[in-house]
Scaffold this active site. Structure first.
Site: not given
Length: 436
Positions: A398, A284, A269, A359, A356
């Site tokens: 994470r 991130r 990403r 999801s 997080e």
């Protein structure tokens, strides 16, 4: 993709759903206006086709008479010219209808999914609702360190070398750091396949543009994905993308649903929209590993399958001993494809924040319409669109950050969660020199 029929039948319902997400509604009226124009064009085209068929029939009769009556040849020539003019007009209307269909589809591709009725209304993350929590955040007799300091001191995490090799937001895992990631991936896959009922699948990490369209990534999020323009191939942002198109264009036979798939893949990403956010550590980044759970099911089972998906992810977090919370996202924080999403966030005591790590979403029939994935409820029944669901089970790095911070010891070492010890071969991470 939203159903065009839904926009026709219930435009106010669609607008209300878009407004709840904070999205403009102008495209709904634009789609309906183009649809009305397209239907008018098609009606006129079909009328002219019927007229052309009648003229062709009369021309055939005139040609037959001309063989007996020379004077009838002029009538046949006139009818031939009329048929030619009608054909040209029909071709023009066909092209006009095609262009209108393309405009309608292009607009529909920009509209997000509509939220489920039980999704809380909210403008942004502040409107999210904590559904439940599990575990208690650790208390330490010493000041806990964030994972980037722990990893550096232990010699298992190096963000400077990552930046040296590839730029900012890349990192290097070494020794037991790399082994910890591999252990987590193997354990995740084993639990999902042996206990949760998923089938493991290996997928391409590069996909064609239509695959990204089907998943709802293109055209809206093309700027956030890495692309090989010459070959028109894209690096996947998540295994959800190729998983969605497993059955693109297919009609699944009766009795073939539900299907549960699980895949490990790297994720790529560009994170252009996240500039300046979460810059410390590995929270991130541009490249990371993830185990993705994916479901195809009948519409009536969609809600129950989402809750089961969340339970599968919670099972992993509880066995890892990580304090977490389940957060129901509000309308303004939903992803583009999602109709309802639960985020699972773990407590990172060194960073002092919730991270997080999963999801879990139901996309209803949104992706299935884009990828044209249908099933037959019974033999001879009319095909219907499937529902698709996806969730990280779990995402790295994470999870690694939370483990390092949760299990850190006063001497600087990190205990390995008990469920991972058979995969790691050690009970404690004490530094890069430990290679047992």
């Amino acid at each position: 993709m939203l159903s065009l029929d839904l926009l026709r039948r219930a435009p106010d319902q669609v607008k209300a759903g878009l407004q709840a997400r904070g999205e403009p509604c102008d495209s709904v009226d634009e789609v309906l206006a183009l649809d009305a124009q397209r239907r008018q064009t098609v009606t006129e085209r079909d009328r002219l086709r019927a007229q052309h068929n009648e003229v062709s029939r009369r021309m055939g009769q005139a040609l037959a008479r001309a063989r007996r009556e020379p004077g009838a040849a002029a009538e046949a020539d006139a009818l031939r010219e009329e048929a030619k003019a009608l054909s040209q007009r029909i071709e023009a209307l066909d092209e006009q209808a095609r262009r209108l269909e393309e405009q309608i589809e292009a607009l529909l591709l920009t509209l997000p999914n509509l939220p489920r009725p039980d999704v809380p209304i909210g403008a942004d993350a502040s409107g999210n609702r904590i559904v439940r929590t599990w575990g208690e955040p650790n208390s330490f007799p010493f000041p806990p360190l964030p994972h980037w300091e722990l990893g550096e001191r232990l010699g298992i995490l190096d963000t400077e070398q990552g930046a040296k090799l590839a730029g900012s937001r890349f990192f290097v895992l070494k020794g037991l750091g790399a082994r910890l990631q591999r252990a987590l991936i193997s354990w995740f896959l084993d639990v999902h396949t042996r206990e949760h009922g998923y089938t493991e699948i290996y997928l391409p990490y590069l996909v064609r543009s239509p695959v990204l369209v089907g998943a709802g990534v293109l055209p809206k999020f093309g700027d956030n994905i890495y692309r090989d323009a010459e070959e028109d191939l894209w690096l996947i942002p998540t295994a959800e993308v190729p998983l969605t198109s497993l059955y693109a264009g297919d009609i699944l036979p009766p009795g073939s649903l539900p299907q549960y798939w699980v895949a490990h893949s790297p994720c790529f990403r560009r994170e252009k929209a996240a500039a300046g956010r979460d810059v410390r550590g590995i929270k991130r980044v541009h490249q990371f590993e993830k185990v993705e759970c994916y479901k195809f099911c009948e519409p009536s089972a969609s809600d129950a399958e989402l809750e089961r998906l969340v339970a599968d992810v919670e099972d992993l977090l509880q066995r890892l001993g990580l304090a977490y919370r389940v957060v129901l996202l509000c309308t303004g924080d939903l992803g583009f494809q999602s109709a309802k999403t639960y985020d699972l966030e773990v407590w990172a005591p060194g960073s002092g924040e919730w991270l997080e790590v999963s999801s879990c979403s139901t996309c209803t029939d949104f992706q299935a319409r884009r990828a044209n994935i249908r099933y037959r409820p019974a033999e001879g029944a009319r095909p219907e669109y499937v529902h698709t669901l996806n969730g990280s089970g779990l995402a790295l790095p994470r999870t690694i950050a939370a483990i390092l911070e949760t299990y850190q010891q006063e001497d600087g070492s990190v205990l390995v969660p008990e469920v991972l010890r058979p995969y790691m071969g050690v009970e404690r991470i004490t530094g890069v020199k430990e290679r047992a």
